[in-house]
Motif scaffolding. Structure first.
Motif, PDB file in Angstrom:
ATOM      1  N   VAL A 159       1.041  13.505  21.447  1.00  0.00           N
ATOM      2  CA  VAL A 159      -0.483  13.879  20.867  1.00  0.00           C
ATOM      3  C   VAL A 159      -1.483  13.104  21.783  1.00  0.00           C
ATOM      4  O   VAL A 159      -2.439  13.451  21.903  1.00  0.00           O
ATOM      5  N   ALA A 160      -1.091  11.779  22.063  1.00  0.00           N
ATOM      6  CA  ALA A 160      -2.143  10.598  22.855  1.00  0.00           C
ATOM      7  C   ALA A 160      -2.135  11.101  24.056  1.00  0.00           C
ATOM      8  O   ALA A 160      -3.469  11.115  24.596  1.00  0.00           O
ATOM      9  N   GLN A 161      -1.333  11.661  24.688  1.00  0.00           N
ATOM     10  CA  GLN A 161      -1.488  12.207  26.042  1.00  0.00           C
ATOM     11  C   GLN A 161      -2.410  13.530  25.891  1.00  0.00           C
ATOM     12  O   GLN A 161      -3.054  13.747  27.084  1.00  0.00           O
ATOM     13  N   GLN A 162      -2.453  14.209  24.996  1.00  0.00           N
ATOM     14  CA  GLN A 162      -3.511  15.597  25.031  1.00  0.00           C
ATOM     15  C   GLN A 162      -4.914  15.012  25.138  1.00  0.00           C
ATOM     16  O   GLN A 162      -5.720  15.486  25.403  1.00  0.00           O
ATOM     17  N   THR A 163      -4.895  13.701  24.659  1.00  0.00           N
ATOM     18  CA  THR A 163      -6.418  13.141  24.630  1.00  0.00           C
ATOM     19  C   THR A 163      -6.605  12.134  25.694  1.00  0.00           C
ATOM     20  O   THR A 163      -7.730  11.358  25.714  1.00  0.00           O
ATOM     21  N   GLY A 164      -5.875  12.000  26.417  1.00  0.00           N
ATOM     22  CA  GLY A 164      -5.975  10.948  27.570  1.00  0.00           C
ATOM     23  C   GLY A 164      -5.911   9.515  27.107  1.00  0.00           C
ATOM     24  O   GLY A 164      -6.047   8.533  27.706  1.00  0.00           O
ATOM     25  N   ARG A 165      -5.001   9.327  26.016  1.00  0.00           N
ATOM     26  CA  ARG A 165      -4.961   7.859  25.427  1.00  0.00           C
ATOM     27  C   ARG A 165      -3.665   7.458  26.088  1.00  0.00           C
ATOM     28  O   ARG A 165      -2.466   7.913  25.689  1.00  0.00           O
ATOM     29  N   HIS A 166      -3.635   6.076  26.151  1.00  0.00           N
ATOM     30  CA  HIS A 166      -2.341   5.179  26.164  1.00  0.00           C
ATOM     31  C   HIS A 166      -1.995   4.514  25.245  1.00  0.00           C
ATOM     32  O   HIS A 166      -2.940   3.585  24.631  1.00  0.00           O
ATOM     33  N   LEU A 167      -0.654   4.484  24.609  1.00  0.00           N
ATOM     34  CA  LEU A 167      -0.464   3.956  23.437  1.00  0.00           C
ATOM     35  C   LEU A 167       0.629   2.676  23.828  1.00  0.00           C
ATOM     36  O   LEU A 167       1.375   2.780  24.752  1.00  0.00           O
ATOM     37  N   THR A 168       0.414   1.424  23.153  1.00  0.00           N
ATOM     38  CA  THR A 168       1.089   0.493  23.525  1.00  0.00           C
ATOM     39  C   THR A 168       2.385   0.586  22.382  1.00  0.00           C
ATOM     40  O   THR A 168       2.480   1.177  21.542  1.00  0.00           O
ATOM     41  N   PRO A 169       3.616  -0.078  23.223  1.00  0.00           N
ATOM     42  CA  PRO A 169       4.800   0.188  22.176  1.00  0.00           C
ATOM     43  C   PRO A 169       4.739  -0.458  20.950  1.00  0.00           C
ATOM     44  O   PRO A 169       5.214  -0.023  19.920  1.00  0.00           O
ATOM     45  N   GLN A 170       4.114  -1.591  20.641  1.00  0.00           N
ATOM     46  CA  GLN A 170       3.661  -2.120  19.557  1.00  0.00           C
ATOM     47  C   GLN A 170       2.909  -1.363  18.474  1.00  0.00           C
ATOM     48  O   GLN A 170       3.483  -1.344  17.233  1.00  0.00           O
ATOM     49  N   ALA A 171       1.936  -0.519  19.049  1.00  0.00           N
ATOM     50  CA  ALA A 171       1.090   0.335  18.282  1.00  0.00           C
ATOM     51  C   ALA A 171       2.095   1.482  17.840  1.00  0.00           C
ATOM     52  O   ALA A 171       2.059   1.946  16.508  1.00  0.00           O
ATOM     53  N   LEU A 172       2.794   1.964  18.766  1.00  0.00           N
ATOM     54  CA  LEU A 172       3.843   3.110  18.290  1.00  0.00           C
ATOM     55  C   LEU A 172       4.717   2.605  17.206  1.00  0.00           C
ATOM     56  O   LEU A 172       4.931   3.449  16.267  1.00  0.00           O
ATOM     57  N   ALA A 173       5.274   1.382  17.417  1.00  0.00           N
ATOM     58  CA  ALA A 173       6.435   1.082  16.362  1.00  0.00           C
ATOM     59  C   ALA A 173       5.591   1.019  14.996  1.00  0.00           C
ATOM     60  O   ALA A 173       6.353   1.381  14.153  1.00  0.00           O
ATOM     61  N   HIS A 174       4.560   0.510  14.952  1.00  0.00           N
ATOM     62  CA  HIS A 174       3.809   0.486  13.701  1.00  0.00           C
ATOM     63  C   HIS A 174       3.586   1.678  12.972  1.00  0.00           C
ATOM     64  O   HIS A 174       3.961   1.909  11.911  1.00  0.00           O
ATOM     65  N   ALA A 175       3.043   2.748  14.037  1.00  0.00           N
ATOM     66  CA  ALA A 175       2.672   3.655  13.307  1.00  0.00           C
ATOM     67  C   ALA A 175       3.978   4.537  12.750  1.00  0.00           C
ATOM     68  O   ALA A 175       4.016   5.126  11.871  1.00  0.00           O
ATOM     69  N   GLU A 176       4.899   4.407  13.676  1.00  0.00           N
ATOM     70  CA  GLU A 176       6.171   4.989  13.397  1.00  0.00           C
ATOM     71  C   GLU A 176       6.771   4.588  11.990  1.00  0.00           C
ATOM     72  O   GLU A 176       7.371   5.506  11.127  1.00  0.00           O
ATOM     73  N   ALA A 177       6.747   3.273  11.766  1.00  0.00           N
ATOM     74  CA  ALA A 177       7.001   2.555  10.375  1.00  0.00           C
ATOM     75  C   ALA A 177       6.191   3.150   9.475  1.00  0.00           C
ATOM     76  O   ALA A 177       6.900   3.351   8.264  1.00  0.00           O
ATOM     77  N   VAL A 178       4.882   3.326   9.520  1.00  0.00           N
ATOM     78  CA  VAL A 178       4.207   3.794   8.475  1.00  0.00           C
ATOM     79  C   VAL A 178       4.436   5.064   8.068  1.00  0.00           C
ATOM     80  O   VAL A 178       4.636   5.621   6.921  1.00  0.00           O
ATOM     81  N   TYR A 179       4.572   6.090   9.242  1.00  0.00           N
ATOM     82  CA  TYR A 179       5.064   7.338   8.856  1.00  0.00           C
ATOM     83  C   TYR A 179       6.637   7.408   8.332  1.00  0.00           C
ATOM     84  O   TYR A 179       6.663   8.337   7.349  1.00  0.00           O
ATOM     85  N   ALA A 180       7.489   6.679   8.641  1.00  0.00           N
ATOM     86  CA  ALA A 180       8.592   6.598   8.193  1.00  0.00           C
ATOM     87  C   ALA A 180       8.573   6.289   6.707  1.00  0.00           C
ATOM     88  O   ALA A 180       9.596   6.829   5.868  1.00  0.00           O
ATOM     89  N   GLN A 181       7.732   5.276   6.195  1.00  0.00           N
ATOM     90  CA  GLN A 181       7.801   5.105   4.707  1.00  0.00           C
ATOM     91  C   GLN A 181       7.113   6.287   3.878  1.00  0.00           C
ATOM     92  O   GLN A 181       7.578   6.506   2.868  1.00  0.00           O
TER      93      GLN A 181
END
Length: 234
Positions: free
Chosen positions: A67-89
């Motif tokens: 999703v981020a690639q489609q908008t030209g954004r770069h995501l940090t591993p820390q932010a990705l891990a945090h978002a994934e944990a929120v979605y997992a909950q």
């Protein structure tokens, strides 16, 4: 005819339907964590439904990265891990049995019926399912992300039928009509049963299978034993 097996849908059948408002809220939270525009994130997330449910993304993080690639954004591993944990909950919180679900599964088990699950879902669902209260009742689960086929593709139903050694004509399929699952089950030779529920908080409130349905209908999963008993006696 005596029925020997039941294949269940998941969302809207054993657990509440996939909740649109709650999902939008968690996606907003994830977008904020990732520094993404919510409208763009929501659009691209919906756009990848088929890829996600076919298992083409190996994780929620990979899906967010796309999703981020489609908008030209770069995501940090820390932010990705945090978002994934929120979605997992959010995913874990969704696995709450609807009223009567466990009692119904107990009844069907005692009656000697073989049970399977046929679910269109992403890779975040199977690990959560395996530790849920449901897992012990099901000898096989056809998760679309593992099978590589999405309802109403015959392949996902056949995966469950073959694994459970069930004949289609002796098998009930129970679902809320999402993804044209009932007509798909009928084409495979099963007897579909519609569970009619409130669809107002879903992304697909208008469903072809529901609007055109003329087959058996129950209003709650707890009504299934009565239907099965009636079928068995007939």
């Amino acid at each position: 005819m005596r029925y020997t097996g039941v294949l269940f849908d998941l969302f809207g059948t054993l657990i509440p339907p996939f909740r649109m408002r709650e999902h939008r809220a968690v996606l907003q939270e994830c977008a904020d964590i990732l520094g993404l525009n919510f409208a763009e994130c929501h659009h691209h997330w919906g756009e990848t439904y088929r890829q996600r449910t076919r298992g083409e993304f190996t994780s929620v993080a990979e899906n967010f990265r796309w999703v981020a690639q489609q908008t030209g954004r770069h995501l940090t591993p820390q932010a990705l891990a945090h978002a994934e944990a929120v979605y997992a909950q959010f995913t874990a919180d969704s696995l709450v049995p609807v009223a009567g679900a466990i009692e119904t599964l107990e009844w069907l088990t005692a009656a000697g019926l073989r049970m399977g699950l046929v679910s269109n879902c992403a890779v975040d669902m199977p690990p959560v399912w395996s530790t849920s209260v449901f897992a012990k009742y099901f000898a096989y689960c056809a998760f679309s992300c593992h099978v590589g086929a999405v309802k109403p593709d015959p392949a996902i139903y056949r995966a469950a039928l073959d694994a459970l050694r069930l004949h289609p004509e002796q098998t009930l399929y129970v679902g809320d009509g999402s993804d044209e699952e009932l007509s798909g089950a009928a084409r495979c030779g099963m007897r579909p049963v519609l569970i009619a529920i409130d669809l107002s908080n879903t992304y697909d409130a208008q469903r072809k299978d529901v609007d055109a349905w003329t087959g058996p209908v129950i209003r709650a999963v707890s009504e299934l034993p009565g239907l099965v008993a009636g079928i068995v006696r007939s």
